[in-house]
Design an enzyme around this catalytic site. Structure first.
Site, PDB file in Angstrom:
ATOM      1  N   SER A  40     -58.483  17.653  31.286  1.00  0.00           N
ATOM      2  CA  SER A  40     -57.926  16.869  32.386  1.00  0.00           C
ATOM      3  C   SER A  40     -57.280  15.581  31.898  1.00  0.00           C
ATOM      4  CB  SER A  40     -59.028  16.537  33.400  1.00  0.00           C
ATOM      5  OG  SER A  40     -59.498  17.704  34.036  1.00  0.00           O
ATOM      6  N   GLU A  61     -71.083   8.726  31.747  1.00  0.00           N
ATOM      7  CA  GLU A  61     -70.037   7.704  31.657  1.00  0.00           C
ATOM      8  C   GLU A  61     -70.569   6.325  31.283  1.00  0.00           C
ATOM      9  OE1 GLU A  61     -68.679  10.996  34.369  1.00  0.00           O
ATOM     10  OE2 GLU A  61     -70.504   9.784  34.193  1.00  0.00           O
ATOM     11  N   PHE A  86     -64.873   7.677  38.053  1.00  0.00           N
ATOM     12  CA  PHE A  86     -65.986   7.583  37.118  1.00  0.00           C
ATOM     13  C   PHE A  86     -65.757   6.472  36.092  1.00  0.00           C
ATOM     14  CE2 PHE A  86     -65.822  12.404  37.853  1.00  0.00           C
ATOM     15  CZ  PHE A  86     -66.483  12.278  39.062  1.00  0.00           C
ATOM     16  N   HIS A 112     -56.395  10.664  37.355  1.00  0.00           N
ATOM     17  CA  HIS A 112     -56.737  11.151  38.693  1.00  0.00           C
ATOM     18  C   HIS A 112     -57.030  10.005  39.653  1.00  0.00           C
ATOM     19  CE1 HIS A 112     -56.988  14.708  36.267  1.00  0.00           C
ATOM     20  NE2 HIS A 112     -57.339  15.484  37.280  1.00  0.00           N
TER      21      HIS A 112
END
Length: 318
Positions: A40, A61, A86, A112
């Protein structure tokens, strides 16, 4: 007005991947960390070519941010990669304490972002991230508009010492800035000169601002278009110079109306040159599931909304 050509729709996250790949070849201190989203974030090539400098931390994360902060002590330049939600909301405490407060040379790279994440829905469509990051002392905040600019920004931030938040997106969008163009942190780009209204846009809304300027020109309205890719530090000089000429401004961003580019511009104007301003942004709400096009239309983040805002703000001029 100057015409811009879309050389083909490309996703900005691929621009990040291309820039990171280039850095892997030219800067041995660059390391990359990813929270289980290699594909991604388009980090595949870096991992393939530099496995000893790539760290897959999994869905952890907060740990990734801590690891990145520690790596800077040894002179490394860590680039972290995951979704914007995130990258910021989930790990805000770690960024605040371990990166910003400690002034660590970490590059937080977030894909994103905004509504155009699309079908994953409101839980993943963070619209507050610019506000979260720009409030941190010493944090540079960058929001790029297309593939070429994202690639240029990725390589540029490696040369900048200090924490950086680099925001980009998921979908393919028009690619219209010059290939190989210079990216100067904190320096706005004047895309079109005008006299009646200033349109200040960031990210995916920059192309929409250019389309809106053409529509306004057809109505006899001259729009000045400015690409603010760096939200912090903000190019106040460019903003004030333009608004002093046009007398009004529209800001356009794929972000909550609270805490984003528009508020930074409003603060600059209120302190230096008060002028009418209209906002094209998400009006204090979460997103929802849908295609990027459906969501941008529903939440009024498009060229039609910019045209309406421009006509409205012009009417407000004294």
């Amino acid at each position: 007005m100057k015409k811009y050509t879309n050389t083909g729709n490309k996703d900005t996250r691929s621009g990040f991947g291309a820039g990171l790949t280039e850095l892997g070849q030219t800067n041995e201190n660059v390391v990359a960390l990813c929270a289980d989203l290699i594909g991604s974030l388009k980090m595949d090539d870096f991992k393939k070519n530099h496995p000893e400098r790539f760290f897959q931390v999994g869905i952890a994360e907060a740990n990734m941010i801590g690891m990145a902060a520690g790596m800077t002590i040894g002179g490394k330049i860590p680039f972290t990669g995951t979704f914007a939600n995130f990258s910021t909301g989930r790990v805000y405490d770690q960024i605040r304490q371990s990166v910003a407060y400690s002034d660590k040379n970490v590059k937080i790279c977030a894909s994103h972002a905004g509504l155009t994440l699309g079908e994953d829905g409101a839980t993943h469509q963070i619209l507050e991230d610019i506000g979260l990051m720009k409030m941190l002392p010493g944090m540079t905040v960058i929001n790029t508009c297309d593939y070429n600019q994202t690639k240029a920004a990725t390589t540029a931030i490696a040369k900048h010492h200090g924490p950086v938040y680099l925001r980009f997106g998921r979908p393919a969008v028009p690619n219209f800035t010059p290939d190989g163009g210079e990216f100067v942190i904190g320096k706005a780009v004047l895309l079109n000169e005008g006299t009646d209204v200033t349109i200040i846009a960031t990210g995916h809304l920059v192309w929409e601002a250019l389309v809106a300027a053409e529509a306004l020109e057809a109505k006899g309205i001259s729009a000045e278009v400015i690409n603010i890719h760096t939200i912090k530090p903000l190019d106040e000089e460019a903003i004030l110079k333009s608004v002093a000429k046009t007398g009004c401004v529209v800001t356009a961003e794929e972000h909550n109306i609270l805490g984003g580019l528009g508020e930074s511009v409003a603060r600059t104007l209120s302190l230096n040159h008060p002028a009418p301003q209209e906002f094209v942004a998400v009006n204090d709400s979460f997103g929802e599931s849908g295609t990027p096009d459906q969501l941008m239309e529903k939440y009024r983040l498009n060229n039609e909304a910019i045209v309406e805002a421009a006509e409205k703000v012009i009417r407000r001029k004294k």
